[in-house]
Design a protein around this motif. Structure first.
Motif, short mmCIF file in Angstrom:
data_model
loop_
_atom_site.label_atom_id
_atom_site.label_comp_id
_atom_site.label_asym_id
_atom_site.label_seq_id
_atom_site.Cartn_x
_atom_site.Cartn_y
_atom_site.Cartn_z
N LEU A 97 -35.13 -1.02 41.92
CA LEU A 97 -34.86 -0.01 42.95
C LEU A 97 -35.67 -0.26 44.21
O LEU A 97 -35.27 0.15 45.30
N LEU A 98 -36.81 -0.93 44.06
CA LEU A 98 -37.69 -1.17 45.21
C LEU A 98 -38.69 -2.25 44.85
O LEU A 98 -39.23 -2.27 43.75
N ALA A 164 -21.61 6.80 42.87
CA ALA A 164 -22.29 7.74 43.77
C ALA A 164 -23.63 8.17 43.18
O ALA A 164 -24.62 8.35 43.90
N ALA A 165 -23.68 8.32 41.84
CA ALA A 165 -24.93 8.73 41.20
C ALA A 165 -26.02 7.67 41.35
O ALA A 165 -27.18 7.99 41.63
N LEU A 166 -25.66 6.41 41.17
CA LEU A 166 -26.63 5.33 41.30
C LEU A 166 -27.12 5.20 42.74
O LEU A 166 -28.33 5.10 43.00
N LEU A 167 -26.19 5.20 43.68
CA LEU A 167 -26.59 5.09 45.09
C LEU A 167 -27.40 6.31 45.51
O LEU A 167 -28.34 6.20 46.32
N LEU A 169 -29.41 8.15 43.56
CA LEU A 169 -30.75 8.01 43.00
C LEU A 169 -31.60 7.12 43.89
O LEU A 169 -32.75 7.46 44.22
N HIS A 170 -31.04 5.99 44.30
CA HIS A 170 -31.80 5.06 45.13
C HIS A 170 -32.15 5.68 46.48
O HIS A 170 -33.27 5.54 46.97
N ALA A 171 -31.19 6.38 47.11
CA ALA A 171 -31.45 7.00 48.41
C ALA A 171 -32.53 8.08 48.29
O ALA A 171 -33.40 8.19 49.16
N ALA A 188 -34.68 -5.00 52.84
CA ALA A 188 -33.73 -5.39 51.79
C ALA A 188 -33.46 -4.27 50.79
O ALA A 188 -32.46 -4.30 50.08
N PHE A 189 -34.35 -3.26 50.74
CA PHE A 189 -34.18 -2.17 49.78
C PHE A 189 -33.82 -0.85 50.45
O PHE A 189 -33.77 0.18 49.77
N ARG A 190 -33.58 -0.85 51.74
CA ARG A 190 -33.09 0.36 52.37
C ARG A 190 -31.68 0.65 51.89
O ARG A 190 -30.92 -0.26 51.55
#
Length: 257
Positions: A97-98, A164-167, A169-171, A188-190
């Motif tokens: 994730l980061l 949408a759930a995965l994106l 979580l990351h946001a 690269a992780f934004r």
């Protein structure tokens, strides 16, 4: 596990895989029986000069069944002497994730200072506690090619369906770390640049990429579904050391705090 540009699809030429070289080793990885990580030996401290490219990573761990499917890919590639770096580093199957360079943490003397658990742990725990286990579907095989800076670092990965759930979580993770921990998320992780992926090989020789694709296709793992179960903070150098992890939907974590 290097970041890169947009992935290329797994369109290697058809046909059977080349004959495997003679290997007399047993599978170097062992499928997991539970979600509890085995103790990992700590890497050399960053100040010792023994850890190259030292950084922290926030990772999404899988349920045991999904994790075991990924380990099958790791083991198959290792038996063919195509890649064993993930196993050698004592990593766990995950979605990164980061990635955060150690130097990016605020310097000592500013609140929690440079201690990664004190600085990042509260945000990770807060995020995990308000989310349920995340459905995941690893649906395709893709690659990130080597770059000028890492000419031998060809990366093969299983790409999840970007739900949408995965994106989301990351946001949420990026926003929490920016707002509550004062962390600047690397480009690269934004959220607009992040490529979700589960690495299965990170050092495949350039001339054997097609063979690696073939080995993975013959495993017939995909598509495979499961759940993201834990958010973990790990220290990455010559080996991987889990610092702390928090179960999604839970309030407690494992590791040193």
């Amino acid at each position: 596990m290097a970041q890169g540009t947009a992935p290329s699809s797994a369109g290697a030429a058809g046909g059977g895989c080349p004959a495997a070289p003679a290997v007399s080793t047993t599978p170097p990885g062992t499928p997991r029986a539970s979600a509890v990580a085995a103790p990992m030996p700590p890497p050399p401290p960053p100040s010792s000069g023994g850890t190259v490219g030292f950084h922290y990573a926030v990772e999404l761990y899988f349920d045991p069944a999904l994790e075991n499917q990924v380990l099958k890919a790791w083991n198959a590639l290792a038996r063919r002497q195509l890649s064993s770096r993930l196993i050698d580093a004592a990593a766990r199957p995950h979605l990164p994730l980061l990635h955060l360079p150690a130097a990016a943490l605020p310097p000592p003397g500013t609140g929690a200072g440079g201690d990664p658990i004190l600085r990042l742990g509260p945000s990770l725990r807060a995020l995990a506690s308000r989310l349920d286990p995340l459905p995941l579907a690893l649906s395709s095989l893709a690659a990130l090619p080597a770059t000028a800076n890492s000419p031998n670092d060809n990366v093969l990965f299983l790409a999840p369906t970007p739900s949408a759930a995965l994106l989301g979580l990351h946001a949420q993770l990026c926003e929490l770390l920016r707002k509550d921990a004062g962390v600047e998320v690397p480009d690269a992780f934004r959220p607009d640049n992040w490529i979700p992926r589960c690495a299965v090989a990170v050092d495949v020789p350039r001339g054997r990429m097609a063979e690696a694709f073939c080995v993975l296709r013959e495993l017939k793992l995909l598509p495979v579904s499961g759940y993201g179960m834990d958010i973990a903070l790990v220290e990455v150098g010559s080996s991987v050391r889990e610092l702390v992890s928090y179960p999604l939907g839970g309030s407690s974590g494992t590791g040193a705090e």
